[in-house]
Design a protein around this motif. Structure first.
Motif, PDB file in Angstrom:
ATOM      1  N   ASP A  91       0.825  -1.217   0.000  1.00  0.00           N
ATOM      2  CA  ASP A  91       0.000   0.000   0.000  1.00  0.00           C
ATOM      3  C   ASP A  91       0.857   1.264   0.000  1.00  0.00           C
ATOM      4  O   ASP A  91       0.328   2.382   0.071  1.00  0.00           O
ATOM      5  CB  ASP A  91      -0.969   0.062   1.190  1.00  0.00           C
ATOM      6  CG  ASP A  91      -2.070  -0.979   1.096  1.00  0.00           C
ATOM      7  OD1 ASP A  91      -2.372  -1.409  -0.022  1.00  0.00           O
ATOM      8  OD2 ASP A  91      -2.615  -1.371   2.141  1.00  0.00           O
ATOM      9  N   LYS A 151      -4.914   5.201  -3.022  1.00  0.00           N
ATOM     10  CA  LYS A 151      -5.825   5.202  -1.871  1.00  0.00           C
ATOM     11  C   LYS A 151      -5.027   5.519  -0.606  1.00  0.00           C
ATOM     12  O   LYS A 151      -3.838   5.178  -0.492  1.00  0.00           O
ATOM     13  CB  LYS A 151      -6.537   3.864  -1.730  1.00  0.00           C
ATOM     14  CG  LYS A 151      -5.626   2.686  -1.454  1.00  0.00           C
ATOM     15  CD  LYS A 151      -6.410   1.391  -1.376  1.00  0.00           C
ATOM     16  CE  LYS A 151      -5.472   0.209  -1.086  1.00  0.00           C
ATOM     17  NZ  LYS A 151      -6.199  -1.079  -1.052  1.00  0.00           N
ATOM     18  N   SER A 153      -5.467   5.011   3.466  1.00  0.00           N
ATOM     19  CA  SER A 153      -6.313   4.263   4.403  1.00  0.00           C
ATOM     20  C   SER A 153      -6.272   4.814   5.816  1.00  0.00           C
ATOM     21  O   SER A 153      -5.222   5.229   6.319  1.00  0.00           O
ATOM     22  CB  SER A 153      -5.891   2.791   4.429  1.00  0.00           C
ATOM     23  OG  SER A 153      -6.046   2.202   3.155  1.00  0.00           O
ATOM     24  N   ILE A 158     -11.411   4.742   3.777  1.00  0.00           N
ATOM     25  CA  ILE A 158     -10.335   4.718   2.793  1.00  0.00           C
ATOM     26  C   ILE A 158     -10.642   5.797   1.769  1.00  0.00           C
ATOM     27  O   ILE A 158     -11.727   5.805   1.166  1.00  0.00           O
ATOM     28  CB  ILE A 158     -10.231   3.352   2.084  1.00  0.00           C
ATOM     29  CG1 ILE A 158      -9.998   2.232   3.111  1.00  0.00           C
ATOM     30  CG2 ILE A 158      -9.105   3.373   1.055  1.00  0.00           C
ATOM     31  CD1 ILE A 158     -10.063   0.843   2.504  1.00  0.00           C
ATOM     32  N   SER A 168     -18.369  -0.964   3.100  1.00  0.00           N
ATOM     33  CA  SER A 168     -17.900  -2.341   3.242  1.00  0.00           C
ATOM     34  C   SER A 168     -19.064  -3.332   3.218  1.00  0.00           C
ATOM     35  O   SER A 168     -20.088  -3.114   3.875  1.00  0.00           O
ATOM     36  CB  SER A 168     -17.132  -2.506   4.555  1.00  0.00           C
ATOM     37  OG  SER A 168     -16.875  -3.872   4.821  1.00  0.00           O
ATOM     38  N   ARG A 197     -15.050   1.575   5.983  1.00  0.00           N
ATOM     39  CA  ARG A 197     -14.620   0.266   6.459  1.00  0.00           C
ATOM     40  C   ARG A 197     -15.613  -0.265   7.494  1.00  0.00           C
ATOM     41  O   ARG A 197     -16.479   0.478   7.973  1.00  0.00           O
ATOM     42  CB  ARG A 197     -13.219   0.361   7.061  1.00  0.00           C
ATOM     43  CG  ARG A 197     -12.228   1.022   6.126  1.00  0.00           C
ATOM     44  CD  ARG A 197     -10.835   1.039   6.679  1.00  0.00           C
ATOM     45  NE  ARG A 197     -10.206  -0.283   6.547  1.00  0.00           N
ATOM     46  CZ  ARG A 197      -8.899  -0.486   6.700  1.00  0.00           C
ATOM     47  NH1 ARG A 197      -8.102   0.532   7.001  1.00  0.00           N
ATOM     48  NH2 ARG A 197      -8.388  -1.677   6.556  1.00  0.00           N
ATOM     49  N   LEU A 215      -7.472  12.267   6.500  1.00  0.00           N
ATOM     50  CA  LEU A 215      -7.084  11.550   5.289  1.00  0.00           C
ATOM     51  C   LEU A 215      -6.929  12.503   4.113  1.00  0.00           C
ATOM     52  O   LEU A 215      -6.015  12.343   3.286  1.00  0.00           O
ATOM     53  CB  LEU A 215      -8.119  10.462   4.968  1.00  0.00           C
ATOM     54  CG  LEU A 215      -8.209   9.298   5.966  1.00  0.00           C
ATOM     55  CD1 LEU A 215      -9.315   8.336   5.550  1.00  0.00           C
ATOM     56  CD2 LEU A 215      -6.879   8.554   6.066  1.00  0.00           C
TER      57      LEU A 215
END
Length: 465
Positions: A91, A151, A153, A158, A168, A197, A215
């Motif tokens: 990642d 992406k 996370s 995300i 999710s 998530r 984020l």
């Protein structure tokens, strides 16, 4: 305190080892909670440990600090453990350089490796620099899979470089899914999307909003950094991965750790790695131990039960030669000529021509290889003969202690060989590869020194004959 989640046949032993070394165990199974007096703990793991497919070790994924700490614990505790760290950050976001094109992929140099980026993701670009992320498929591959679909996370969300909102599939409550979808549409930043998530279902909108803001800030920092850093280079670190091999002595040490917690039969982890009927018989045997039967009578009954699963003189057996880097090579099938206690000898016949490396002699169809070893021995001795019995030389292959399984002989090659030429000349080969393995942190320096002592003993023994 780093947090670890563990699953598989090594769980009890590794839980014991990690608790002793300052780790906190999260999401413990019911059996582990009972054995260690742990409470249910749903905190996020810094490191996740689970069985390899072949049960010969574990796969590890986590943050750098936790993985490095686990690596140090293993190498200081287990004498013959093999640790293979993936140099690529899973990642991880890299600024890479396109180096070419092959089989529908761009070859992108990311510094730590050259990865594969699908050509369809860069239709109009044939060279230059590109921002990529390491995908989760192909973990451990020498050429990691890359994507331009970035992406970032978090614990609950995300951030993705696609204009969409997703939830999710593990969140099954329809009302909660709709609620998160609506929140996502409200929070989705320009040019980005959000995937919620599973843990998002348990948190307040305030906490979720706060994380999305963090984020977005992180993603903006990534894009800014990508504009000025040199390529190839790592922009944002991801997770770290390690493949761990537990050879014979490591399994025995893990047996001892497990035995301090729960009734454990000698050879527990080896027998579990056998799988099938042997593993099932072990479970039944250890239930007898828990009921108070003595180890002596249980072990005797267990060995009688599994005896028919193992090869005998005259039967065939596969030879599984594992390289330090992880590649498994089949050396073909041998016919067992002697199997007496720990001592064994098997015979192979070659069908294809070639060259015996180090011996400098030709391998011809019909040549015969006679291999002698012992279960638990640190080397195999293989002598080569022509079809009519002409001696062609001998190889002593240094390796982790030999293990005999129901359908194969298995060991990890430790690179060094002692080679005896037909005229009696003795050569030691590939010592440099052994020390390279220490540099790459596959093995400890202590193990390498032990192997070199063993190598000198063998070379001295055959030279004096």
């Amino acid at each position: 305190m780093p947090k670890a989640k563990i699953r598989g046949i090594y769980t009890t032993a590794l839980t014991k080892l990690l608790i002793e070394n300052g780790f906190e165990i999260v999401e413990p199974s019911a059996a582990i909670r009972e054995r260690f007096g742990l409470n249910e703990n749903r905190a996020s793991a810094d490191i996740k440990i689970k069985d390899r497919f072949d049960r010969q070790g574990v796969r590890v994924i986590g943050n750098k600090e936790a993985v490095d700490r686990f690596w140090k614990i293993l190498q200081s505790t287990l004498e013959d453990v093999i640790t293979r760290k993936w140099p690529v950050s899973l990642d991880g976001i890299y600024k890479g350089v396109i180096r070419g094109k092959q089989d529908g992929y761009f070859l992108v140099d990311i510094g730590e490796a050259v990865g594969r980026l699908p050509c369809k993701e860069l239709v109009d670009q044939l060279e230059g620099k590109v921002l990529v992320q390491v995908e989760r498929r192909g973990i451990g591959a020498s050429k990691p899979f890359l994507t331009t679909q970035i992406k970032v996370s978090g614990k609950y969300a995300i951030l993705i470089s696609l204009k969409k909102v997703g939830v999710s599939l593990r969140i099954r409550d329809v009302k909660k899914r709709f609620e998160l979808y609506q929140l996502g549409r409200e929070l989705v930043p320009e040019s980005w999307g959000i995937i919620w998530r599973e843990r998002a279902a348990e948190e307040s909108h305030e906490i979720l909003r706060s994380e999305v803001e963090e984020l977005v800030h992180k993603a903006q920092e990534v894009m800014k950094k990508a504009e000025y850093v040199e390529a190839p280079s790592l922009i944002l670190d991801g997770l770290h991965c390690m493949d761990v091999e537990f050879p014979a002595l490591s399994k025995k040490r893990l047996d001892k750790l497990r035995e301090t917690v729960v009734a454990t039969l000698q050879g527990h982890h080896y027998y579990k790695a056998c799988g099938g009927k042997v593993s099932s018989a072990l479970e039944m045997a250890e239930k007898l131990l828990e009921k108070g039967k003595t180890k002596e009578e249980v072990l005797s009954l267990f060995k009688t039960t599994i005896e028919s699963e193992y090869p005998i003189e005259g039967s065939t057996i596969r030879i599984e030669h594992v390289k330090l880097g992880g590649k498994t090579i089949s050396l073909g099938v041998g016919v067992i000529e002697e199997l007496n206690g720990e001592k064994m000898c098997f015979r192979r016949v070659f069908r294809k021509p070639g060259v015996y490396d180090g011996l400098g002699t030709k391998k011809e169809p019909g040549d015969v290889a006679i291999t002698e070893t012992k279960i638990g021995e640190w080397f195999l001795k293989t002598s080569y003969f022509s079809e009519n019995g002409e001696y062609k030389g001998t190889y002593f292959n240094l390796n982790t202690p030999v293990e005999l399984y129901p359908n194969k002989l298995r060991y990890v090659d430790l690179e060094v060989d002692v080679c005896v030429l037909p005229d009696g000349t003795v050569k030691v080969l590939d010592e440099d590869k052994l020390w390279k393995a220490v540099e790459r942190r596959f093995i400890t320096e202590k193990l390498a020194r032990f192997i070199m002592e063993k190598t000198r003993e063998i070379a001295s023994s055959v030279s004096s004959k």
